[in-house]
Scaffold this active site. Structure first.
Site, PDB file in Angstrom:
ATOM      1  N   GLN A 128      24.245  -7.594  42.307  1.00  9.00           N
ATOM      2  CA  GLN A 128      24.608  -8.908  41.772  1.00  9.00           C
ATOM      3  C   GLN A 128      25.767  -9.489  42.573  1.00  9.00           C
ATOM      4  OE1 GLN A 128      24.754  -8.847  37.219  1.00  9.00           O
ATOM      5  NE2 GLN A 128      24.930  -6.677  37.745  1.00  9.00           N
ATOM      6  N   ASN A 129      26.352  -8.670  43.410  1.00 12.98           N
ATOM      7  CA  ASN A 129      27.556  -9.079  44.136  1.00 12.98           C
ATOM      8  C   ASN A 129      27.202  -9.925  45.358  1.00 12.98           C
ATOM      9  OD1 ASN A 129      28.822  -7.432  42.300  1.00 12.98           O
ATOM     10  ND2 ASN A 129      28.919  -5.664  43.695  1.00 12.98           N
TER      11      ASN A 129
ATOM     12  N   HIS B 113      22.077 -12.597  43.744  1.00 18.51           N
ATOM     13  CA  HIS B 113      22.838 -13.833  43.542  1.00 18.51           C
ATOM     14  C   HIS B 113      23.325 -14.436  44.846  1.00 18.51           C
ATOM     15  CE1 HIS B 113      23.717 -12.146  39.274  1.00 18.51           C
ATOM     16  NE2 HIS B 113      22.551 -12.748  39.341  1.00 18.51           N
TER      17      HIS B 113
ATOM     18  N   CYS C 192      22.831 -26.359  53.481  1.00 22.35           N
ATOM     19  CA  CYS C 192      23.098 -27.805  53.482  1.00 22.35           C
ATOM     20  C   CYS C 192      22.443 -28.435  52.259  1.00 22.35           C
ATOM     21  CB  CYS C 192      22.525 -28.439  54.763  1.00 22.35           C
ATOM     22  SG  CYS C 192      22.679 -30.231  54.761  1.00 22.35           S
TER      23      CYS C 192
ATOM     24  N   CYS D 115      27.267 -30.098  57.441  1.00 25.47           N
ATOM     25  CA  CYS D 115      26.149 -29.489  58.154  1.00 25.47           C
ATOM     26  C   CYS D 115      26.168 -29.896  59.633  1.00 25.47           C
ATOM     27  CB  CYS D 115      24.849 -29.971  57.493  1.00 25.47           C
ATOM     28  SG  CYS D 115      23.343 -29.526  58.365  1.00 25.47           S
TER      29      CYS D 115
ATOM     30  N   CYS E 192      22.890 -32.268  60.149  1.00 28.44           N
ATOM     31  CA  CYS E 192      22.699 -33.638  59.611  1.00 28.44           C
ATOM     32  C   CYS E 192      23.965 -34.209  58.992  1.00 28.44           C
ATOM     33  CB  CYS E 192      21.584 -33.613  58.559  1.00 28.44           C
ATOM     34  SG  CYS E 192      22.132 -32.912  56.990  1.00 28.44           S
TER      35      CYS E 192
ATOM     36  N   SER F  18      28.894  -5.267  33.704  1.00 28.39           N
ATOM     37  CA  SER F  18      29.127  -5.415  32.258  1.00 28.39           C
ATOM     38  C   SER F  18      27.822  -5.771  31.549  1.00 28.39           C
ATOM     39  CB  SER F  18      30.158  -6.513  32.004  1.00 28.39           C
ATOM     40  OG  SER F  18      29.660  -7.737  32.543  1.00 28.39           O
TER      41      SER F  18
ATOM     42  N   GLU G 145      33.734   1.918  31.323  1.00 22.06           N
ATOM     43  CA  GLU G 145      33.651   1.886  29.850  1.00 22.06           C
ATOM     44  C   GLU G 145      32.198   1.679  29.436  1.00 22.06           C
ATOM     45  OE1 GLU G 145      36.272  -1.443  29.396  1.00 22.06           O
ATOM     46  OE2 GLU G 145      34.713  -2.883  29.922  1.00 22.06           O
TER      47      GLU G 145
HETATM   48  C1  BV8 Z   1      19.144 -18.214  35.195  1.00 18.45           C
HETATM   49  C2  BV8 Z   1      27.109 -15.653  41.996  1.00 18.45           C
HETATM   50  C3  BV8 Z   1      17.099 -19.320  34.724  1.00 18.45           C
HETATM   51  C4  BV8 Z   1      28.199 -16.666  41.977  1.00 18.45           C
HETATM   52  C5  BV8 Z   1      26.688 -15.027  39.669  1.00 18.45           C
HETATM   53  C6  BV8 Z   1      23.841 -21.135  29.053  1.00 18.45           C
HETATM   54  C7  BV8 Z   1      23.711 -22.118  30.021  1.00 18.45           C
HETATM   55  C8  BV8 Z   1      23.126 -21.857  31.262  1.00 18.45           C
HETATM   56  C9  BV8 Z   1      22.658 -20.567  31.538  1.00 18.45           C
HETATM   57  C10 BV8 Z   1      22.812 -19.604  30.557  1.00 18.45           C
HETATM   58  C11 BV8 Z   1      23.386 -19.876  29.328  1.00 18.45           C
HETATM   59  N1  BV8 Z   1      23.384 -18.728  28.595  1.00 18.45           N
HETATM   60  C12 BV8 Z   1      22.816 -17.735  29.324  1.00 18.45           C
HETATM   61  C13 BV8 Z   1      22.459 -18.261  30.504  1.00 18.45           C
HETATM   62  C14 BV8 Z   1      21.853 -17.563  31.597  1.00 18.45           C
HETATM   63  C15 BV8 Z   1      22.971 -17.240  32.576  1.00 18.45           C
HETATM   64  C16 BV8 Z   1      23.811 -16.105  32.015  1.00 18.45           C
HETATM   65  O1  BV8 Z   1      23.366 -14.989  32.002  1.00 18.45           O
HETATM   66  N2  BV8 Z   1      25.026 -16.446  31.551  1.00 18.45           N
HETATM   67  C17 BV8 Z   1      25.901 -15.418  31.006  1.00 18.45           C
HETATM   68  C18 BV8 Z   1      27.345 -15.782  31.353  1.00 18.45           C
HETATM   69  C19 BV8 Z   1      25.652 -15.317  29.516  1.00 18.45           C
HETATM   70  N3  BV8 Z   1      22.298 -16.813  33.767  1.00 18.45           N
HETATM   71  C20 BV8 Z   1      22.037 -17.725  34.691  1.00 18.45           C
HETATM   72  O2  BV8 Z   1      22.373 -18.880  34.650  1.00 18.45           O
HETATM   73  C21 BV8 Z   1      21.208 -17.205  35.855  1.00 18.45           C
HETATM   74  N4  BV8 Z   1      20.116 -18.085  36.096  1.00 18.45           N
HETATM   75  O3  BV8 Z   1      19.156 -17.699  34.114  1.00 18.45           O
HETATM   76  O4  BV8 Z   1      18.112 -19.032  35.634  1.00 18.45           O
HETATM   77  C22 BV8 Z   1      17.543 -20.542  34.002  1.00 18.45           C
HETATM   78  C23 BV8 Z   1      17.858 -21.671  34.731  1.00 18.45           C
HETATM   79  C24 BV8 Z   1      18.238 -22.819  34.043  1.00 18.45           C
HETATM   80  C25 BV8 Z   1      18.331 -22.798  32.641  1.00 18.45           C
HETATM   81  C26 BV8 Z   1      18.050 -21.629  31.938  1.00 18.45           C
HETATM   82  C27 BV8 Z   1      17.653 -20.484  32.614  1.00 18.45           C
HETATM   83  C28 BV8 Z   1      22.063 -17.154  37.105  1.00 18.45           C
HETATM   84  C29 BV8 Z   1      23.147 -16.116  36.935  1.00 18.45           C
HETATM   85  C30 BV8 Z   1      23.825 -15.885  38.280  1.00 18.45           C
HETATM   86  C31 BV8 Z   1      25.258 -16.375  38.217  1.00 18.45           C
HETATM   87  N5  BV8 Z   1      25.930 -16.059  39.490  1.00 18.45           N
HETATM   88  N6  BV8 Z   1      27.259 -14.740  40.862  1.00 18.45           N
HETATM   89  C32 BV8 Z   1      29.524 -16.057  42.343  1.00 18.45           C
HETATM   90  O5  BV8 Z   1      29.650 -14.816  42.398  1.00 18.45           O
HETATM   91  O6  BV8 Z   1      30.436 -16.861  42.593  1.00 18.45           O
HETATM   92  S1  BV8 Z   1      26.918 -13.981  38.386  1.00 18.45           S
HETATM   93  C33 BV8 Z   1      28.352 -13.134  38.675  1.00 18.45           C
HETATM   94  O7  BV8 Z   1      28.821 -12.698  37.429  1.00 18.45           O
HETATM   95  C34 BV8 Z   1      28.126 -11.900  39.469  1.00 18.45           C
HETATM   96  O8  BV8 Z   1      27.175 -12.058  40.484  1.00 18.45           O
HETATM   97  C35 BV8 Z   1      27.705 -10.912  38.442  1.00 18.45           C
HETATM   98  O9  BV8 Z   1      26.324 -10.925  38.249  1.00 18.45           O
HETATM   99  C36 BV8 Z   1      28.333 -11.455  37.214  1.00 18.45           C
HETATM  100  C37 BV8 Z   1      29.523 -10.598  36.889  1.00 18.45           C
HETATM  101  O10 BV8 Z   1      29.008  -9.576  36.224  1.00 18.45           O
HETATM  102  P1  BV8 Z   1      29.396  -8.107  36.665  1.00 18.45           P
HETATM  103  O11 BV8 Z   1      28.949  -7.888  38.054  1.00 18.45           O
HETATM  104  O12 BV8 Z   1      28.865  -7.231  35.607  1.00 18.45           O
HETATM  105  O13 BV8 Z   1      30.976  -8.091  36.697  1.00 18.45           O
HETATM  106  P2  BV8 Z   1      31.934  -8.026  35.426  1.00 18.45           P
HETATM  107  O14 BV8 Z   1      33.300  -8.378  35.880  1.00 18.45           O
HETATM  108  O15 BV8 Z   1      31.298  -8.779  34.310  1.00 18.45           O
HETATM  109  O16 BV8 Z   1      31.906  -6.486  35.004  1.00 18.45           O
HETATM  110  C38 BV8 Z   1      32.456  -5.520  35.851  1.00 18.45           C
HETATM  111  C39 BV8 Z   1      32.038  -4.189  35.267  1.00 18.45           C
HETATM  112  O17 BV8 Z   1      32.473  -3.160  36.142  1.00 18.45           O
HETATM  113  C40 BV8 Z   1      32.672  -3.916  33.916  1.00 18.45           C
HETATM  114  O18 BV8 Z   1      31.694  -3.343  33.064  1.00 18.45           O
HETATM  115  C41 BV8 Z   1      33.770  -2.891  34.241  1.00 18.45           C
HETATM  116  O19 BV8 Z   1      33.953  -1.968  33.182  1.00 18.45           O
HETATM  117  C42 BV8 Z   1      33.183  -2.193  35.421  1.00 18.45           C
HETATM  118  N7  BV8 Z   1      34.163  -1.654  36.379  1.00 18.45           N
HETATM  119  C43 BV8 Z   1      35.335  -2.221  36.786  1.00 18.45           C
HETATM  120  N8  BV8 Z   1      35.925  -1.419  37.699  1.00 18.45           N
HETATM  121  C44 BV8 Z   1      35.102  -0.351  37.889  1.00 18.45           C
HETATM  122  C45 BV8 Z   1      33.977  -0.490  37.048  1.00 18.45           C
HETATM  123  N9  BV8 Z   1      32.985   0.420  36.994  1.00 18.45           N
HETATM  124  C46 BV8 Z   1      33.092   1.500  37.808  1.00 18.45           C
HETATM  125  N10 BV8 Z   1      34.133   1.715  38.642  1.00 18.45           N
HETATM  126  C47 BV8 Z   1      35.153   0.818  38.716  1.00 18.45           C
HETATM  127  N11 BV8 Z   1      36.192   1.033  39.547  1.00 18.45           N
HETATM  128 ZN    ZN Z   2      21.930 -30.622  56.926  1.00 21.87          ZN
END
Ligand code: BV8
Ligand code: ZN
Length: 245
Positions: free
Chosen positions: A104-105, A122, A130, A150, A153, A192, A218
Site C-alpha cells: 500500500q506504500n 496505491h 499529467c 508537463c 503539453c 492498520s 499491536e
Molecule cells: C476506493 C496513497 C473505490 C496516497 C493511500 C468515504 C469517502 C470516499 C471513500 C471512502 C469513504 N469511506 C471509505 C472509503 C474508501 C476509502 C477508504 O478506505 N477510506 C478509509 C480512510 C476508511 N478507500 C478509497 O478511497 C480507495 N478507493 O475505494 O475506490 C471507490 C471510488 C469512489 C467512491 C467509492 C469507492 C483508495 C484508497 C487509497 C488511498 N491512498 N495512499 C498517499 O500515500 O499519499 S492510502 C494510505 O493510507 C496508504 O497507502 C495506506 O494504504 C493507508 C495507511 O494505512 P497503513 O499503511 O495501514 O498505515 P497506518 O499508519 O494506518 O498503520 C500503520 C500500521 O503499522 C499500524 O497498524 C501500526 O501498528 C503498524 N506499525 C507501525 N510501526 C511498525 C508497525 N508494524 C510493525 N513494525 C513497525 N515498526
Molecule cells: Zn501533458
C-alpha cells in the site's frame, strides 16, 4: 505480549511448506526507515492528516498545498533507506517458488531494497502524471516546482498515487486479488487494515484457505480472524522469520 519463539517457528514452518506466498505491507514496514505512518502520532504534516490532503478535492482546491505535502515526503524519502524488514522480504522472495509482494506504500522502498514481483496498489511517489495529456513519467527531482508542468503539453502534473475516493488501477487490483486468491500463506505486515480495498485482502486469503500471519506492533481489527499474530517490530521479526529458510 511480544512474539515468542514458538510463534516464530510456527510461522516459519508455514512459509517453508508453502509453494505460494503473498505478502501485504503497509506504512508500518517503513516506520523503521524513518517514514512517518499515517495513523501514528507522527502522522501529521503542518497540522494536516495525510487523509485530508490525499484527495482529488484537496488537489483541485489547493494544488500548491498538496504538492508541498508530496514534495515534503519526496525530500524526506530521498534520504531514507530500506530497513531489515524490506530486506527480509527480498530474501523470502528468493526462497519461495511463487512469491508476490503487494504494498500500500508509495515510498518505493521495496523496489529500492530489491523486491521484484511488486504490486504497488496505491502508486508510487516518484511517478507523476499529467492532468491534461495523461503522460506518466518517473521523476526524481527534489523538490519539484510548486506547480510542476508537463514537459509535453504544459499541463499541471499530479503524483501518480491513488487518492481517497479514487478508483485503483483495475489491472493492478486484479493482480493483487489473483495473488491473494492463489496463496498458501499470506503475511500482513505493518498495516492498520483500515483502508479499502487493501484491508479486505487478508480476509479473502483466509476465506480461500490460506494461513494468514499478521506482523504488527499491536492487534488490528482482523487479528482475531487470522491464524497467527506476531506482535513486535517488522524490522526485528521479519529477519527472524526468514532466518534459516
Ligand atoms: C476506493 C496513497 C473505490 C496516497 C493511500 C468515504 C469517502 C470516499 C471513500 C471512502 C469513504 N469511506 C471509505 C472509503 C474508501 C476509502 C477508504 O478506505 N477510506 C478509509 C480512510 C476508511 N478507500 C478509497 O478511497 C480507495 N478507493 O475505494 O475506490 C471507490 C471510488 C469512489 C467512491 C467509492 C469507492 C483508495 C484508497 C487509497 C488511498 N491512498 N495512499 C498517499 O500515500 O499519499 S492510502 C494510505 O493510507 C496508504 O497507502 C495506506 O494504504 C493507508 C495507511 O494505512 P497503513 O499503511 O495501514 O498505515 P497506518 O499508519 O494506518 O498503520 C500503520 C500500521 O503499522 C499500524 O497498524 C501500526 O501498528 C503498524 N506499525 C507501525 N510501526 C511498525 C508497525 N508494524 C510493525 N513494525 C513497525 N515498526
Ligand atoms: Zn501533458
Amino acid at each position: 505480549m511480544a512474539a515468542d519463539d514458538a510463534d516464530i517457528r510456527q510461522a516459519r514452518s508455514w512459509l517453508t511448506s508453502s509453494e505460494r506466498v503473498t505478502v501485504l505491507t503497509g506504512a508500518g514496514i517503513s516506520a523503521e526507515s524513518g517514514v512517518p505512518t499515517f495513523r501514528g502520532e507522527d502522522g501529521l504534516w503542518q497540522g494536516f492528516r495525510a487523509t485530508d490532503l490525499a484527495t482529488p478535492q484537496a488537489f483541485a482546491r489547493d494544488p500548491k498545498l498538496v504538492w508541498n505535502f508530496y514534495n515534503w515526503r519526496r525530500q524526506l524519502l530521498a534520504s531514507l533507506q530500506p530497513n531489515p524488514a524490506h530486506t527480509a522480504l527480498v530474501t523470502l522472495e528468493e526462497k519461495i517458488p511463487h512469491f508476490s509482494l503487494i504494498t500500500q506504500n508509495i515510498d518505493d522502498l521495496h523496489r529500492k531494497a530489491g523486491s521484484k514481483n511488486l504490486i504497488e496498489m496505491h502508486g508510487n511517489i516518484w511517478i507523476v502524471r499529467c492532468t491534461r495529456c495523461q503522460e506518466v513519467t518517473r521523476n526524481e527531482e527534489v523538490p519539484l516546482p510548486e506547480l510542476p508542468s508537463c514537459p509535453e503539453c504544459g499541463g499541471l502534473l499530479r503524483p501518480q498515487v491513488v487518492w481517497f475516493g479514487e478508483q485503483l488501477d483495475p489491472d493492478i487490483l486484479e493482480r493483487a486479488f489473483a495473488a491473494t486468491r492463489s496463496c498458501d500463506t499470506m503475511l500482513v505486515v505493518g498495516t492498520s487494515a483500515v483502508v479499502q480495498p487493501a484491508a479486505s485482502l487478508a480476509i479473502i486469503a483466509k476465506e480461500q484457505g490460506a494461513r494468514v500471519v499478521e506482523v504488527n506492533l499491536e492487534p488490528t481489527v482482523y487479528t482475531h480472524q487470522l491464524d497467527l499474530a506476531l506482535q513486535g517490530k517488522a524490522g526485528e521479526l521479519l529477519p527472524q522469520l526468514v532466518e534459516g529458510l
